[in-house]
Design a protein around this motif. Structure first.
Motif: not given
Ligand SMILES: [Fe+2]
Ligand code: FES
Lengths: 195, 453
Positions: B216, B221, B373, B381
């Motif tokens: 993914h 991202h 992050f 996500d």
């Molecule tokens: Fe991720």
């Protein structure tokens, strides 16, 4: 003395002393005897914060960035008293470059958490400016509620802000914006908007 | 007269072989409230489940409140230093006896009628005991507690499954990977600090499915990858190694049994001091503290800077502990379609001063690298998890596929220890995890509590 590096490209100003001052500046600053009662200043602060809210509600993020000084901070603590960011993570702690990163990401067309973008309406009130030890610097407390609508659902964020403002010829510029969410230490759903 | 405990799960009413197949699982795993309820006993508490980190309860009488599945529990170090997980549930009429997130207490007094319990779980007293004909010293009035609590290098796990194998046996080869993660730190330890706390309206397994998913990254991202490299000449920061041909990169995903998996991106990075720091994205104070640390440590500075940088691994311990970068991420199911995902930061402890006084600066940088992050990656996500939950409302199209890599000769390799290794974009880790999940759900373990202090 060499000219200071561009804070949009490198981060030299976020030093230990910067953090230490930050913690001091944002601790116990809301003393009644420092409250500014003079109407013109109060009105100017209120107008400044309403303008800032409108820039964010209308997604004018680049214009919003221009409200800040070069060496600025956008800070959303993860604990109710803000703590010391040298020892704890925050919901957000953005220096100039990271704040520009934040806006850049929202503009990539691939920030799925903001596609579709949130529609927001902020109510800013209880605006109280406080004097600091430095003549041209004020601290301003304001309360906010922020209604957010996105992808068919609404949520409400609420809390209060502390703005550290410097007077300029034409008004104010933001040195630090601290956003204190009532639920800052709880799990937040999609905290991808600028608050 | 024997009274039933009511603790044994009802026999399964689902056809698990139909719901969990070799290449796909049924949407009901993510949408059915009854399956969710069964998971809260068969999985959470049915197998070893992470509940706390030792650094959260460093001294005797320290406690935190959390949950094991949906059960409210108090994880504590009692007056004698014994680590326990007490049910936060008054034995009188059921109120929680502790309502703080953390603290220190020798006793817990229920706020409703004042029953008071030692932090061993034992009932210490009730108001006006003369009103009771029964013996209040009977064990049934002590707080229930989790019968099995074991710790591996600071990570405290609990299970109500009396038949569970010891924790280290259950973790098996995972212990070596946890060791490697810890041993890059001075003293082989870290301390939990504040957290980035996120919530999404989706099933908890969506986050676990994602934990070792290298497929993914380039898509989910994309905004982060573009952002991290916006000021650079070539693409080299952060997760850039996902961009072109992630299958050909030396990183890999590995399944280590019992639902545990590992995505190792370290082989993408040069094996030398300073290599992690070199790919760390821009963050507040980066240039200032780097030069300060270099001045202080000279040619040893890279070791310190690498500790501020993120470790490129995902260490996923079923069902709820995900050690990634420098984070300890914990999944807490709230409902079939709601999950809290808490990203605890970790700080370096340097009692021996191996970093020659640089530990504070390292931790300051580390707080900022860890904020990146959750802010710029996980939100996207989580949005995709929510959109899966929406998509799965389509009843007539029930299958969730996880067959990437399945049936391609030579792609998935099993070694003589049974460890399964595949390219980082392979979904073999999901297939194997659901095989384990199916065993737990199809044959629910017998759960027990203990009341003896
Ligand atoms: Fe991720
Ligand atoms: S419910 Fe706790 S004392 Fe009654």
């Amino acid at each position: 003395m060499a000219s200071s590096p561009d804070p949009s490209r490198s981060s030299h100003y976020v030093t230990d002393a910067y953090y230490a001052d930050l913690v001091v500046d944002f601790t116990d600053w809301q003393a009644d005897d420092r409250l500014i009662t003079e109407a013109a200043t109060r009105e100017a602060c209120r107008a400044f914060l309403e303008h800032e809210a409108r820039l964010l509600d209308t997604h004018r993020f680049e214009d919003w960035l221009r409200q800040f000084t070069g060496e600025c901070l956008y800070w959303v603590p993860a604990t109710p008293r803000g703590g010391d960011p040298r020892r704890e993570v925050a919901v957000c702690l953005d220096d100039r470059r990271r704040l520009e990163d934040r806006v850049y990401r929202l503009r990539t067309g691939a920030a799925w958490s903001q596609l579709p973008a949130s529609r927001t309406a902020r109510l800013v009130s209880n605006v109280e400016p406080f004097a600091t030890a430095t003549d041209d610097i004020l601290m301003v407390r304001s309360n906010f509620t922020l209604h957010e609508f996105r992808a068919g659902e609404s949520q409400l964020l609420a809390g209060w802000c502390a703005h550290r403002l410097r007077r300029t010829a034409s008004g104010f510029e933001i040195l630090v914006k601290q956003v204190n969410l009532l639920n800052c230490d709880q799990n937040l759903r999609n905290p991808s908007i600028i608050i | 007269m024997a009274r039933g405990t009511g603790l044994t799960n009802a026999p399964g009413v689902w056809d698990w072989d139909a719901l969990v197949q070799d290449d796909r699982v049924h949407r009901l795993l993510y949408t059915d409230p009854a399956i969710f309820d069964a998971e809260m006993s068969s999985v959470f508490g049915g197998t070893w489940t992470y509940v706390a980190h030792e650094s959260q309860i460093p001294s005797n009488n320290d406690f935190i409140t959390t949950r094991l599945g949906l059960r409210p529990i108090i994880v504590l170090r009692d007056r004698d230093g014994v680590t326990r997980a007490l049910f936060n549930r008054c034995t009188h009429r059921g109120a929680t006896v502790c309502r703080q997130a953390q603290g220190s207490a020798r006793v817990f007094q229920c706020a409703y009628h004042g029953w008071t319990f030692f932090n061993t779980g034992e009932l210490s007293g009730v108001p006006w005991p003369d009103g009771y004909a029964t013996d209040l010293k009977d064990e049934q009035y002590n707080l229930a507690q989790v019968p099995r609590l074991e710790t591996y290098r600071g990570f405290i796990f609990a299970t109500l499954n009396a038949g569970a194998v010891p924790l280290t046996e259950h973790l098996g080869p995972m212990t070596e990977i946890i060791d490697q993660w810890l041993d890059r730190h001075p003293g082989g330890r870290v301390k939990l600090c504040e957290a980035n706390r996120l919530k999404y309206k989706g099933n908890w397994k969506l986050a676990y499915d994602n934990a070792a998913d290298g497929y993914h990254v380039k898509f989910s991202h994309r905004s982060l990858l573009e952002m991290e490299n916006r000021l650079k000449e070539g693409d080299e920061k952060g997760m850039s190694f996902y961009k072109d041909a992630p299958d050909e990169a030396p990183m890999y995903v590995q399944y280590l049994g019992n639902g545990n998996h590992f995505k190792d991106k370290r082989p993408n990075v040069e094996d030398r001091p300073g290599a992690l720091w070199d790919i760390e994205g821009a963050h507040p104070g980066m240039e200032h503290f780097e030069s300060s640390i270099r001045q202080r440590l000279g040619d040893r500075a890279e070791i310190a800077l690498d500790l501020a940088a993120s470790e490129p691994v995902n260490i996923n311990i079923f069902p709820n502990l995900l050690i990634l970068g420098n984070h300890i991420q914990v999944l807490q199911p709230q409902a079939v379609d709601e999950t809290d995902s808490t990203w605890y930061g970790t700080a370096v402890i340097d009692e021996e001063d191996t970093l020659e006084g640089a530990v504070e600066e390292v931790n300051t940088l580390r707080m900022r690298t860890m904020e990146s992050f959750p802010n710029f990656g996980e939100v996207d996500d989580a949005t995709n998890f929510e959109e899966i939950q929406r998509g799965l409302a389509a009843e007539e199209d029930p299958w969730v596929y996880m067959h990437r890599g399945l049936g391609i000769p030579g792609r998935v390799k099993t070694d003589d220890r049974g460890l399964i290794t595949a390219p980082a974009t392979d979904e073999v880790f999901m297939r194997e995890t659901y095989r384990y999940y199916k065993e737990l759900m199809a044959d629910p373990p017998t759960l027990e509590i203990r009341r003896a202090p």
